[in-house]
Design a protein around this motif. Structure first.
Motif, PDB file in Angstrom:
ATOM      1  N   LEU A  31      -0.295  -4.947  -6.280  1.00  0.00           N
ATOM      2  CA  LEU A  31       0.823  -4.014  -6.504  1.00  0.00           C
ATOM      3  C   LEU A  31       2.010  -4.417  -5.629  1.00  0.00           C
ATOM      4  O   LEU A  31       1.863  -4.609  -4.419  1.00  0.00           O
ATOM      5  CB  LEU A  31       0.396  -2.584  -6.152  1.00  0.00           C
ATOM      6  N   ASP A  32       3.181  -4.544  -6.246  1.00  0.00           N
ATOM      7  CA  ASP A  32       4.394  -4.819  -5.489  1.00  0.00           C
ATOM      8  C   ASP A  32       4.926  -3.513  -4.904  1.00  0.00           C
ATOM      9  O   ASP A  32       5.258  -2.574  -5.651  1.00  0.00           O
ATOM     10  CB  ASP A  32       5.453  -5.463  -6.394  1.00  0.00           C
ATOM     11  N   LEU A  33       5.020  -3.440  -3.571  1.00  0.00           N
ATOM     12  CA  LEU A  33       5.383  -2.209  -2.890  1.00  0.00           C
ATOM     13  C   LEU A  33       6.492  -2.473  -1.876  1.00  0.00           C
ATOM     14  O   LEU A  33       6.752  -3.617  -1.498  1.00  0.00           O
ATOM     15  CB  LEU A  33       4.156  -1.633  -2.167  1.00  0.00           C
ATOM     16  N   THR A  34       7.142  -1.396  -1.441  1.00  0.00           N
ATOM     17  CA  THR A  34       8.165  -1.485  -0.399  1.00  0.00           C
ATOM     18  C   THR A  34       7.914  -0.414   0.654  1.00  0.00           C
ATOM     19  O   THR A  34       7.228   0.581   0.402  1.00  0.00           O
ATOM     20  CB  THR A  34       9.579  -1.293  -0.979  1.00  0.00           C
ATOM     21  N   SER A  35       8.504  -0.638   1.831  1.00  0.00           N
ATOM     22  CA  SER A  35       8.360   0.328   2.924  1.00  0.00           C
ATOM     23  C   SER A  35       9.589   0.272   3.810  1.00  0.00           C
ATOM     24  O   SER A  35      10.126  -0.809   4.070  1.00  0.00           O
ATOM     25  CB  SER A  35       7.105   0.020   3.754  1.00  0.00           C
ATOM     26  N   GLN A  36      10.043   1.440   4.253  1.00  0.00           N
ATOM     27  CA  GLN A  36      11.163   1.503   5.193  1.00  0.00           C
ATOM     28  C   GLN A  36      10.796   0.891   6.550  1.00  0.00           C
ATOM     29  O   GLN A  36      11.665   0.465   7.297  1.00  0.00           O
ATOM     30  CB  GLN A  36      11.573   2.965   5.398  1.00  0.00           C
ATOM     31  N   SER A  37       9.496   0.878   6.834  1.00  0.00           N
ATOM     32  CA  SER A  37       9.012   0.428   8.144  1.00  0.00           C
ATOM     33  C   SER A  37       8.042  -0.719   7.981  1.00  0.00           C
ATOM     34  O   SER A  37       7.431  -0.911   6.914  1.00  0.00           O
ATOM     35  CB  SER A  37       8.323   1.591   8.865  1.00  0.00           C
ATOM     36  N   ASN A  38       7.871  -1.500   9.035  1.00  0.00           N
ATOM     37  CA  ASN A  38       6.861  -2.557   9.037  1.00  0.00           C
ATOM     38  C   ASN A  38       5.477  -2.022   9.385  1.00  0.00           C
ATOM     39  O   ASN A  38       4.500  -2.775   9.361  1.00  0.00           O
ATOM     40  CB  ASN A  38       7.251  -3.656  10.028  1.00  0.00           C
ATOM     41  N   THR A  39       5.411  -0.751   9.738  1.00  0.00           N
ATOM     42  CA  THR A  39       4.120  -0.099   9.968  1.00  0.00           C
ATOM     43  C   THR A  39       3.743   0.645   8.705  1.00  0.00           C
ATOM     44  O   THR A  39       4.410   1.598   8.297  1.00  0.00           O
ATOM     45  CB  THR A  39       4.190   0.861  11.159  1.00  0.00           C
ATOM     46  N   LEU A  40       2.686   0.215   8.067  1.00  0.00           N
ATOM     47  CA  LEU A  40       2.273   0.744   6.773  1.00  0.00           C
ATOM     48  C   LEU A  40       1.066   1.649   6.961  1.00  0.00           C
ATOM     49  O   LEU A  40      -0.024   1.192   7.309  1.00  0.00           O
ATOM     50  CB  LEU A  40       1.920  -0.403   5.815  1.00  0.00           C
ATOM     51  N   SER A  41       1.252   2.929   6.781  1.00  0.00           N
ATOM     52  CA  SER A  41       0.132   3.868   6.862  1.00  0.00           C
ATOM     53  C   SER A  41       0.006   4.595   5.530  1.00  0.00           C
ATOM     54  O   SER A  41       0.995   4.788   4.825  1.00  0.00           O
ATOM     55  CB  SER A  41       0.353   4.882   7.990  1.00  0.00           C
ATOM     56  N   GLY A  42      -1.197   4.981   5.184  1.00  0.00           N
ATOM     57  CA  GLY A  42      -1.402   5.676   3.921  1.00  0.00           C
ATOM     58  C   GLY A  42      -1.601   4.753   2.738  1.00  0.00           C
ATOM     59  O   GLY A  42      -1.730   5.214   1.600  1.00  0.00           O
ATOM     60  N   LEU A  43      -1.612   3.427   2.961  1.00  0.00           N
ATOM     61  CA  LEU A  43      -1.874   2.508   1.852  1.00  0.00           C
ATOM     62  C   LEU A  43      -3.258   2.734   1.274  1.00  0.00           C
ATOM     63  O   LEU A  43      -3.455   2.731   0.071  1.00  0.00           O
ATOM     64  CB  LEU A  43      -1.775   1.062   2.346  1.00  0.00           C
ATOM     65  N   SER A  44      -4.217   2.916   2.161  1.00  0.00           N
ATOM     66  CA  SER A  44      -5.587   3.177   1.769  1.00  0.00           C
ATOM     67  C   SER A  44      -6.186   4.071   2.845  1.00  0.00           C
ATOM     68  O   SER A  44      -5.734   4.059   3.991  1.00  0.00           O
ATOM     69  CB  SER A  44      -6.357   1.862   1.658  1.00  0.00           C
ATOM     70  N   ASP A  45      -7.187   4.839   2.501  1.00  0.00           N
ATOM     71  CA  ASP A  45      -7.742   5.832   3.421  1.00  0.00           C
ATOM     72  C   ASP A  45      -8.088   5.230   4.778  1.00  0.00           C
ATOM     73  O   ASP A  45      -8.882   4.294   4.872  1.00  0.00           O
ATOM     74  CB  ASP A  45      -9.009   6.455   2.829  1.00  0.00           C
ATOM     75  N   GLY A  46      -7.439   5.769   5.821  1.00  0.00           N
ATOM     76  CA  GLY A  46      -7.787   5.412   7.188  1.00  0.00           C
ATOM     77  C   GLY A  46      -7.279   4.081   7.675  1.00  0.00           C
ATOM     78  O   GLY A  46      -7.619   3.668   8.785  1.00  0.00           O
ATOM     79  N   ILE A  47      -6.447   3.361   6.884  1.00  0.00           N
ATOM     80  CA  ILE A  47      -5.994   2.024   7.288  1.00  0.00           C
ATOM     81  C   ILE A  47      -4.509   2.059   7.645  1.00  0.00           C
ATOM     82  O   ILE A  47      -3.698   2.623   6.918  1.00  0.00           O
ATOM     83  CB  ILE A  47      -6.225   0.995   6.173  1.00  0.00           C
ATOM     84  N   THR A  48      -4.154   1.439   8.760  1.00  0.00           N
ATOM     85  CA  THR A  48      -2.759   1.257   9.155  1.00  0.00           C
ATOM     86  C   THR A  48      -2.518  -0.233   9.378  1.00  0.00           C
ATOM     87  O   THR A  48      -3.272  -0.888  10.108  1.00  0.00           O
ATOM     88  CB  THR A  48      -2.433   2.026  10.448  1.00  0.00           C
TER      89      THR A  48
END
Length: 473
Positions: free
Chosen positions: A234-251
């Protein structure tokens, strides 16, 4: 006739020593009671040691029934230069990651000034957060209120920097110095396209500090951008380089792109990310409990046993409360539960009974049990409100500790009983001491009268002897 001021002077007897020895004999029952109280105090101290050991065991048992322990996960990433990963309650997962762009914060720099003490003149700077779009870029303000910063003719580049920072508008200003001079650099505090900023001013004196995307005033050294990445296709974007909530319990914390030099997002390299249950922490919690359990059991055994070799008894040898606590603990640990599927006893997972009631850890069996976490978790923390003796062992150990440490528990009542006996002894000693004071007073009175009488008789004897001596001569 002269008055006797010190016992023994009149009679010549060592009356002080005599009274002291008599009082020492009278004092012996009090000394015996004090010795008994000292032994009781030693027992209280032993109960205190047991209390501390039970409390430590309870803390270790509570850890084994903590959902956080059983849900904790560890994470791994195939290239730690691309990203770092942390996992909490993630279980076992596997993912693929490609990074084509990192999130960045907008940064602009002024022309070169002589130094930070240079002034510019009167005016107002307005800084607004928002985003830049298009070519030429057009600014769209965000929802936050712009900050108007008043600049006086006496303000230096340094004080303008301080006023910008004091405005708390979401940017940070700093002065950068090199051989050429000083620049004012302004940077967004947050990354992402929506955290860009515009600097405007109607005053010509501040034109060098304006940024409106036109190329006049300050120059943009870095544009605000979102992170762009591919997560499991999946092509995704984020305002931050810290990605939380992508998958349960993973940052995931992005560090660099996976696009090769001269390449494009289409041929970005793939990084693999995996999570698994944190069995290392679970095993440590189990072995830590065994250590605290064994320390408690060894302490209770030493305090209640009789050593035939040295013919010495433990401080609490024969103490029914201490013995009952030991038996209760042994009963729980040697028990069973029907709630844990593959496991029913502690020995099934490698916690085997050792000498003198302690536990030993069979690492091979424990490692095998750790491959069946659902049943292992139940062995320690499954509840059974109808039959508490059937619930998980950690819950039973915790209940045991709560019971004996409570107000009506064996340790508390045992200490209280001993303290009452010491208090009663103190009362008895006080009364006996009052009696001894009277006894000593009576003895001194009797010996004082004897001394006086003996002095009188001695004087009479001396007088008679003198008279006979005179008549014979």
């Amino acid at each position: 006739m002269a008055t006797i001021s010190s016992l023994g002077i009149g009679s010549g007897l060592d009356v002080e020593t005599l009274v002291t020895k008599l009082m020492s004999i009278e004092q012996q029952p009090i000394n015996d009671i004090k010795t008994a109280s000292a032994k009781l105090q030693t027992k209280i101290s032993a109960y205190g040691q047991m209390q501390s050991a039970v409390s430590s065991m309870q803390t270790a048992a509570q850890k084994l029934s903590d959902a956080g322990l059983w849900n904790a996960s560890t994470a791994s990433v195939s290239d730690t230069s691309v990203a770092t990963v942390s996992a909490s309650s993630a279980g076992s997962q596997n993912h693929l990651l490609k990074v084509s762009q990192l999130a960045s914060a907008q940064s602009v720099a002024s022309r070169i000034f002589t130094n930070g003490s240079q002034t510019l003149g009167d005016g107002t700077l307005t800084i607004a957060l928002g985003r830049w779009d298009g070519d030429p870029p057009v600014f769209t303000p965000g929802s936050s209120t712009p900050a108007a910063i008043t600049v006086n003719a006496t303000d230096t580049l340094s004080s303008i920097r301080d006023k910008i920072n004091a405005a708390n508008v979401g940017v940070n200003a700093s002065l950068v110095n090199d051989a050429a001079g000083t620049r004012l650099v302004i940077r967004s505090l947050s990354t992402g396209e929506n955290q860009a900023f515009q600097i405007s001013s109607p005053d010509a004196a501040l034109a060098d500090l304006v940024y409106d995307g036109s190329g006049t005033g300050m120059n943009q050294t870095q544009a605000a951008s979102n992170a762009k990445f591919n997560w499991d296709g999946l092509d995704l974007t984020s305002q931050s380089n810290t990605l939380s909530g992508l998958s349960d319990g993973i940052t995931v914390n992005l560090l660099k792109t996976t696009v090769p030099a001269g390449g494009t997002a289409a041929n970005a390299a793939t990084v693999s990310i995996g999570t698994s249950n944190d069995t290392t922490s679970i095993k440590k919690a189990i072995t830590d409990f065994v250590d605290s359990y064994n320390k408690l059991f060894n302490l209770m055994r030493d305090q209640t046993k009789y050593d035939a070799g040295t013919k010495t008894a433990g401080v609490l040898q024969g103490d029914t409360k201490a013995v009952s606590v030991q038996q209760m603990l042994r009963g729980i640990t040697g028990g069973t539960t029907t709630l844990a599927g593959a496991f029913g006893r502690l020995s099934d997972i490698g916690l085997e009974p050792g000498q003198n009631g302690t536990l030993t850890v069979n690492s091979t069996k424990l490692d095998k049990a750790l491959t069946n976490l659902p049943d292992l978790k139940k062995l320690f923390s499954a509840p059974d409100t109808a039959h508490k003796q059937n619930q998980g062992f950690a819950l039973q150990w915790n209940s045991f500790a709560t019971q004996i440490l409570g107000t009506d528990g064996a340790i508390t009542t045992g200490q209280s009983s001993l303290q009452k006996r010491i208090a009663n002894n103190d009362t008895t000693i006080s009364k006996m001491q009052d009696s001894l004071t009277l006894t000593e007073k009576r003895l001194r009175a009797q010996y004082s009268a004897l001394d006086t009488k003996m002095a009188s008789l001695n004087q009479l004897s001396a007088y008679v002897t003198k008279q006979f001596s005179s008549s014979s001569s």
